[in-house]
Motif scaffolding. Structure first.
Motif, PDB file in Angstrom:
ATOM      1  N   ARG A  63       8.499  -0.035   7.688  1.00  0.00           N
ATOM      2  CA  ARG A  63       8.333   1.206   7.857  1.00  0.00           C
ATOM      3  C   ARG A  63       7.095   0.677   9.479  1.00  0.00           C
ATOM      4  NH1 ARG A  63       8.146   4.673   3.824  1.00  0.00           N
ATOM      5  NH2 ARG A  63       7.248   6.170   4.783  1.00  0.00           N
ATOM      6  N   LYS A 118      -3.265  16.888   7.282  1.00  0.00           N
ATOM      7  CA  LYS A 118      -3.316  15.975   5.577  1.00  0.00           C
ATOM      8  C   LYS A 118      -5.424  15.878   5.688  1.00  0.00           C
ATOM      9  CE  LYS A 118      -3.094  13.433   1.880  1.00  0.00           C
ATOM     10  NZ  LYS A 118      -2.513  14.278   0.645  1.00  0.00           N
ATOM     11  N   GLN A 163       6.820  12.265  -0.470  1.00  0.00           N
ATOM     12  CA  GLN A 163       7.484  13.780  -0.656  1.00  0.00           C
ATOM     13  C   GLN A 163       8.838  12.992  -0.435  1.00  0.00           C
ATOM     14  OE1 GLN A 163       4.827  13.412   0.635  1.00  0.00           O
ATOM     15  NE2 GLN A 163       3.782  15.586   0.371  1.00  0.00           N
ATOM     16  N   LYS A 164       9.609  11.562   0.366  1.00  0.00           N
ATOM     17  CA  LYS A 164      10.789  11.142   0.427  1.00  0.00           C
ATOM     18  C   LYS A 164      11.519  10.726  -0.544  1.00  0.00           C
ATOM     19  CE  LYS A 164      12.919   8.798   4.734  1.00  0.00           C
ATOM     20  NZ  LYS A 164      12.305   7.493   5.352  1.00  0.00           N
ATOM     21  N   LYS A 199      -0.473  13.886  11.902  1.00  0.00           N
ATOM     22  CA  LYS A 199      -0.336  13.663  10.547  1.00  0.00           C
ATOM     23  C   LYS A 199      -1.261  14.019  10.005  1.00  0.00           C
ATOM     24  CE  LYS A 199       4.064  11.807  11.129  1.00  0.00           C
ATOM     25  NZ  LYS A 199       5.310  10.921  11.146  1.00  0.00           N
ATOM     26  N   GLN A 200      -2.971  13.354  10.509  1.00  0.00           N
ATOM     27  CA  GLN A 200      -4.038  13.299   9.717  1.00  0.00           C
ATOM     28  C   GLN A 200      -4.769  13.935   9.893  1.00  0.00           C
ATOM     29  OE1 GLN A 200      -2.357  10.644  11.604  1.00  0.00           O
ATOM     30  NE2 GLN A 200      -2.634   9.310   9.468  1.00  0.00           N
ATOM     31  N   LYS A 257      -6.349   8.477   3.872  1.00  0.00           N
ATOM     32  CA  LYS A 257      -6.203   6.971   3.888  1.00  0.00           C
ATOM     33  C   LYS A 257      -6.642   6.149   4.930  1.00  0.00           C
ATOM     34  CE  LYS A 257      -1.378   6.676   3.147  1.00  0.00           C
ATOM     35  NZ  LYS A 257      -2.226   5.728   1.171  1.00  0.00           N
ATOM     36  N   GLU A 282       1.274  16.657   3.665  1.00  0.00           N
ATOM     37  CA  GLU A 282       1.204  15.031   3.947  1.00  0.00           C
ATOM     38  C   GLU A 282       3.136  15.393   4.909  1.00  0.00           C
ATOM     39  OE1 GLU A 282       0.094  11.503   1.339  1.00  0.00           O
ATOM     40  OE2 GLU A 282       1.845  10.561   2.164  1.00  0.00           O
ATOM     41  N   ILE A 283       2.958  14.988   5.627  1.00  0.00           N
ATOM     42  CA  ILE A 283       4.671  15.154   6.857  1.00  0.00           C
ATOM     43  C   ILE A 283       5.434  13.926   6.358  1.00  0.00           C
ATOM     44  CG2 ILE A 283       5.439  15.373   8.985  1.00  0.00           C
ATOM     45  CD1 ILE A 283       2.960  15.938   9.928  1.00  0.00           C
ATOM     46  N   PRO A 284       6.823  13.823   5.625  1.00  0.00           N
ATOM     47  CA  PRO A 284       7.015  13.124   5.659  1.00  0.00           C
ATOM     48  C   PRO A 284       7.395  11.970   6.698  1.00  0.00           C
ATOM     49  CG  PRO A 284       8.473  14.778   4.522  1.00  0.00           C
ATOM     50  CD  PRO A 284       7.405  15.187   5.229  1.00  0.00           C
ATOM     51  N   SER A 285       7.739  10.613   6.295  1.00  0.00           N
ATOM     52  CA  SER A 285       7.885   9.589   7.211  1.00  0.00           C
ATOM     53  C   SER A 285       8.556  10.194   8.065  1.00  0.00           C
ATOM     54  CB  SER A 285       8.361   8.463   6.574  1.00  0.00           C
ATOM     55  OG  SER A 285       9.051   7.326   7.557  1.00  0.00           O
ATOM     56  N   PRO A 316       1.131  -0.997  -0.431  1.00  0.00           N
ATOM     57  CA  PRO A 316       0.508   0.062  -0.246  1.00  0.00           C
ATOM     58  C   PRO A 316       0.997   1.559   0.109  1.00  0.00           C
ATOM     59  CG  PRO A 316      -0.322  -0.832   2.021  1.00  0.00           C
ATOM     60  CD  PRO A 316       0.722  -2.084   0.841  1.00  0.00           C
ATOM     61  N   LYS A 317      -0.342   2.059  -0.363  1.00  0.00           N
ATOM     62  CA  LYS A 317       0.760   3.454  -0.734  1.00  0.00           C
ATOM     63  C   LYS A 317       1.065   4.035   1.032  1.00  0.00           C
ATOM     64  CE  LYS A 317       0.606   7.970  -2.085  1.00  0.00           C
ATOM     65  NZ  LYS A 317       1.153   8.275  -1.043  1.00  0.00           N
ATOM     66  N   ARG A 318       2.475   4.330   1.646  1.00  0.00           N
ATOM     67  CA  ARG A 318       3.054   4.492   2.845  1.00  0.00           C
ATOM     68  C   ARG A 318       2.437   5.869   3.074  1.00  0.00           C
ATOM     69  NH1 ARG A 318       2.991  -0.841   4.268  1.00  0.00           N
ATOM     70  NH2 ARG A 318       5.734  -1.570   3.496  1.00  0.00           N
ATOM     71  N   PHE A 319       1.955   6.559   4.398  1.00  0.00           N
ATOM     72  CA  PHE A 319       1.970   8.049   4.194  1.00  0.00           C
ATOM     73  C   PHE A 319       2.974   8.617   4.614  1.00  0.00           C
ATOM     74  CE2 PHE A 319       1.137  11.768   6.793  1.00  0.00           C
ATOM     75  CZ  PHE A 319      -0.699  12.103   6.701  1.00  0.00           C
ATOM     76  N   GLY A 320       3.008   9.286   3.692  1.00  0.00           N
ATOM     77  CA  GLY A 320       3.812  10.143   4.060  1.00  0.00           C
ATOM     78  C   GLY A 320       5.699   9.867   2.976  1.00  0.00           C
ATOM     79  N   MET A 351      -1.894   5.087   8.029  1.00  0.00           N
ATOM     80  CA  MET A 351      -0.541   5.068   7.833  1.00  0.00           C
ATOM     81  C   MET A 351       0.028   4.204   6.858  1.00  0.00           C
ATOM     82  SD  MET A 351       0.557   7.789   9.675  1.00  0.00           S
ATOM     83  CE  MET A 351       1.840   8.261   9.305  1.00  0.00           C
ATOM     84  N   GLY A 352      -0.756   3.892   5.851  1.00  0.00           N
ATOM     85  CA  GLY A 352      -0.486   2.764   4.604  1.00  0.00           C
ATOM     86  C   GLY A 352       0.406   1.825   4.975  1.00  0.00           C
TER      87      GLY A 352
END
Ligand code: SF4
Ligand code: SF4
Lengths: 333, 443
Positions: free
Chosen positions: B403, B245, A331-332, B241-242, B7, B251-254, A324-328, B380-381
């Motif tokens: 992740r 969004k 941008q990374k 983060k939600q 999401k 969207e805050i990067p990981s 699945p597309k990970r959140f965030g 968080m997918g």
């Protein structure tokens, strides 16, 4: 004060349970069952009952005497496998063949892998394909829908005929133009289920009703059924446009040969389908393409069962490569 | 269409039993037990001695570092004891025990109700005052607020986002505060805007609080740059983060903080605390707490002094019901189960939830049927079923690659699983093991 329970969060849980989901699918199959009994009479009832009961019995016996573990039959999954197997065979199939099919489905395809959740292939489909290969004659003699007055006739003696798909296959093989093939039911007949075929595959309207029910109750999501049906419609539509004498139109393709049953109830089996929405779409589109290809060029007139089983084998791979597309993630860089 | 995050997410029964209950003052307890670690970061250092007389608002423990917070006495009375108690984290923590005598406040506090709109302090002074007053994030994370008011060098904030989501079922303390202290809260928002130098603020409120949305929208007309954004009801929208969004579609990067996308997030309750600290010179020593539960006689919203025993709140709400099986500090999704009813409430306690026994027990875990529901709800997918498998097999390296450290521990996965698998338990286990590995790698 009572002794307090202390456990990590969350402290509340959703309403869905394994049992609830399985029974939900069973409920979604009720309309289909009623239609099949209407068109195929006693035969449909006998085949369904024996398939369901034997599937449950096999699972019970295996958990009780071989695995010596807690019985799992109450979760409804064995009954569901039995029902789906029944829906994938003709209504005049002799009892002993059904028993073999249900044994293969439960014992070989499900329990030997470790029970619900661990099997790779859809148990009902494995059972079905096993029967198709072992008993090709019995598995492809399709009773014609019978008149209401004859519903009580002994089911094995039902008058048989070919399915629309088989008629087409036969015709095309002999070089007859599609438009000149005799005996193909009207779209309307196919829509309500008035044609030859496996007992659960004929009733388009009832199957769609089941789909709507499952979507509303959030038992399944739209991704798999819609991607399969959409792909079949588009792909067979293109082929039909290319050569209307040889390739059937999309409506025909959707309504025959268990496409709806497969797309709605077989391919959506939780255990044997992918985990991410992206994966589900890949899986659905692949099944659609394979189905059309097998129909057009393969030896069997219909192709959904094979397409689904083939894609079942690819599910672990799909899961690995369609995360699945990970959140965030975007941008990374 | 109402805005929300894109999401995952779930919609558990809301059960906001106390949405219409006005905030009431809880009677002062006889003693308070004040933990010196009520925030994320270093515990505060105790600076009072046994036998000292203290007033409400007097500092009793000093911030123990950059990420830490002052602790003030919530009552007036005599320091009688220092003790260690097991708090909700399960660890023993230092506390200061004060026997209550009267209710005298330090005289620098402005006890009046008059609204002070004009902000006279400079941004630096605001940060200092917020730090001195021991204000921490009141949404539950309890991160020292002053740290968030200092935008790091090289970064720029362009918007302040206020968390008025209160997406946890049952809790209504933020909801009531927005209704009853809306004006003060907006001044607090203005103060924070001044400190972080932005001219835009957005208050995100879920649509199940229509009265609060209406009320604040009207009030906002008097405050430049502040707007209310109604949000679709969906858990965990209160996650930073939600929320970012949902409100501004960034969207805050990981692994990064909100400032990475130019946003600063504060809870609405924190904005009110900032108002009190800056305009009224009142340190944070009391807060609004929802005491609730289906079997409770009189679920309520109370204004409570920090250090008050949970049992005091329960008594005031009609006593502990017969069928109690669990007492939770916080909401049902992310709250902590308490060991007993004696735990003191702290700055981070947004609610106390009493759960009947029938709902308290975990259900029996069944095998994973690969239904993918945990995957589809994860905001968080992530793939919770897979993370759990890796935790069970101790394959931490692979789990890290999947992740797992992005998990915000919202519990949506465990909530939705039809096989009742304790997904989050195992994910937490994996996170803590991998945390150790990461630290040893750095060392
Ligand atoms: S707890 Fe973690 S893994 Fe589970 S849904 Fe929330 S973010 Fe995803
Ligand atoms: S929700 Fe539970 S049963 Fe479904 S895939 Fe996730 S872990 Fe497995």
């Amino acid at each position: 004060m009572n002794k307090l329970f202390v456990s990590p969060s969350p402290h509340v849980y959703g309403k869905q349970s394994v049992k609830g989901l399985m029974y939900g699918v069973l409920i979604a199959l009720i309309p289909t069952m009623l239609v099949s009994i209407y068109f195929f009479g006693m035969g449909a009832l006998i085949v369904t009952l024996s398939s369901v009961l034997s599937a449950v019995a096999f699972e019970y016996l295996i958990t009780r005497f071989i695995l010596k573990s807690e019985s799992t039959i109450m979760d409804g999954s064995a009954a569901l496998t039995g029902l789906l197997l029944a829906f994938n065979v003709p209504s005049n199939l002799p009892l002993w063949i059904i028993l073999i099919g249900s044994f293969v489905a439960i014992a070989v395809s499900k329990m030997s892998f470790g029970g619900l959740g661990n099997n790779i292939f859809n148990p009902a489909l494995v059972g079905r394909v096993f029967l198709l290969i072992s008993f090709p004659v019995q598995m492809t003699s399709w009773p014609k829908p019978i008149a209401i007055t004859e519903k009580m006739l002994p089911y094995l003696d039902a008058e048989t005929g070919a399915t629309p798909l088989a008629l087409v296959k036969e015709g095309v093989r002999n070089g007859v133009k599609l438009s000149e093939i005799q005996g193909i039911p009207s779209n309307m007949d196919m829509f309500i289920g008035n044609m030859g075929g496996s007992l659960g595959e004929v009733a388009a309207i009832a199957l769609i009703l089941g789909l709507v029910y499952m979507l509303v109750r959030k038992i399944i999501t739209w991704h798999i059924p819609v991607s399969i049906l959409g792909t079949i419609a588009i792909f067979s539509g293109l082929m039909h446009l290319g050569n209307p004498d040889k390739f059937t139109d999309p409506v025909f393709n959707m309504l025959t040969g268990g496409v709806l049953l497969g797309a709605i109830f077989m391919a959506t089996d939780y255990v044997t389908s992918p985990m991410s929405t992206k994966g589900m779409l890949i899986y659905g589109v692949s099944i659609g393409v394979l189905t059309v290809v097998i129909r057009a060029f393969g030896a069997f007139p219909e192709g959904v069962s094979f397409a689904i089983l083939i894609m079942n084998a690819f599910v672990p791979l799909i899961n690995m490569y369609s995360k699945p597309k990970r959140f965030g993630e975007k941008q990374k860089k | 269409m109402l805005k929300t995050f894109s999401k995952g997410g779930i919609h558990p029964p809301e059960n906001k039993l106390t949405a219409n209950k006005q905030i009431e003052m809880l009677a002062l307890p006889k003693t308070v037990v004040v933990p010196v670690a009520q925030h994320i970061g270093a515990p505060a250092k105790i600076i009072v001695k046994r036998g000292d007389m203290v007033k409400a608002g007097q500092i009793i423990a000093e911030s123990g570092g950059f990420i830490s917070a002052n602790i003030h006495s919530p009552v007036s009375g005599k320091v009688t004891k220092f003790d260690k108690i097991i708090d909700t984290s399960g660890y023993k923590k230092d506390t200061v025990i004060i026997e209550v005598e009267g209710d005298e406040w330090v005289d620098t506090i402005d006890k009046s109700d008059t609204l002070i709109k004009e902000i006279s302090l400079s941004p630096e002074e605001i940060v200092k005052r917020v730090n001195d007053s021991g204000v921490v994030g009141l949404g539950g994370a309890t991160f020292p607020s002053y740290v968030k008011l200092m935008v790091p060098k090289g970064k720029k904030a362009d918007v302040l986002i206020l968390n008025g989501v209160e997406c946890e079922p049952y809790l209504t303390s933020d909801h009531r505060l927005m209704l009853e202290k809306g004006e003060e809260m907006l001044v607090g928002v203005k103060i924070i805007m001044k400190a972080i130098n932005v001219n835009k603020a957005i208050i995100g409120i879920e649509n199940n609080k229509k009265d609060a949305i209406e009320h604040l929208t009207t009030l906002c007309q008097g405050y430049d740059g502040i707007t209310v954004v109604p949000l679709k009801v969906k858990y965990p929208q209160g996650g930073e983060k939600q929320l970012i969004k949902a409100t501004i579609n960034r969207e805050i990067p990981s692994g990064a903080l909100p400032i990475e996308v130019g946003a600063v997030v504060q809870n609405v309750g924190t904005a009110f605390a900032v108002y009190e600290a800056v305009q009224k010179n009142k340190p944070l020593f009391e807060r609004v707490i929802t005491i609730t539960g289906k079997s409770l006689k009189n679920p309520s919203n109370f204004l409570v002094r920090v250090g008050t025993a949970t049992s005091n709140l329960i008594e005031a709400a009609g006593g502990l019901p017969e069928d109690t099986g669990k007492i939770i500090s916080g909401g049902p999704m992310m709250g902590k189960a308490l060991l007993n009813d004696q735990s003191p409430v702290t700055k981070g306690t947004s609610g106390i939830l009493i759960m009947p026994e029938v709902e308290s027990q975990r259900r029996k875990m069944l095998p994973c049927i690969r239904c993918a529901k945990c995957v589809s709800v994860c905001p968080m997918g992530l793939e919770p079923f897979l993370l759990m498998t890796y935790s069970v097999k101790k394959e931490y390296e692979r789990e890290e690659k999947e992740r797992v450290m992005d998990c915000i521990e919202c519990g949506s996965c465990s909530y939705v699983c039809p096989s009742d698998r304790p997904l989050l338990d195992y994910i937490r286990l994996g996170k803590s093991e991998i945390g150790k590995i990461i630290r040893s790698r750095k060392a």
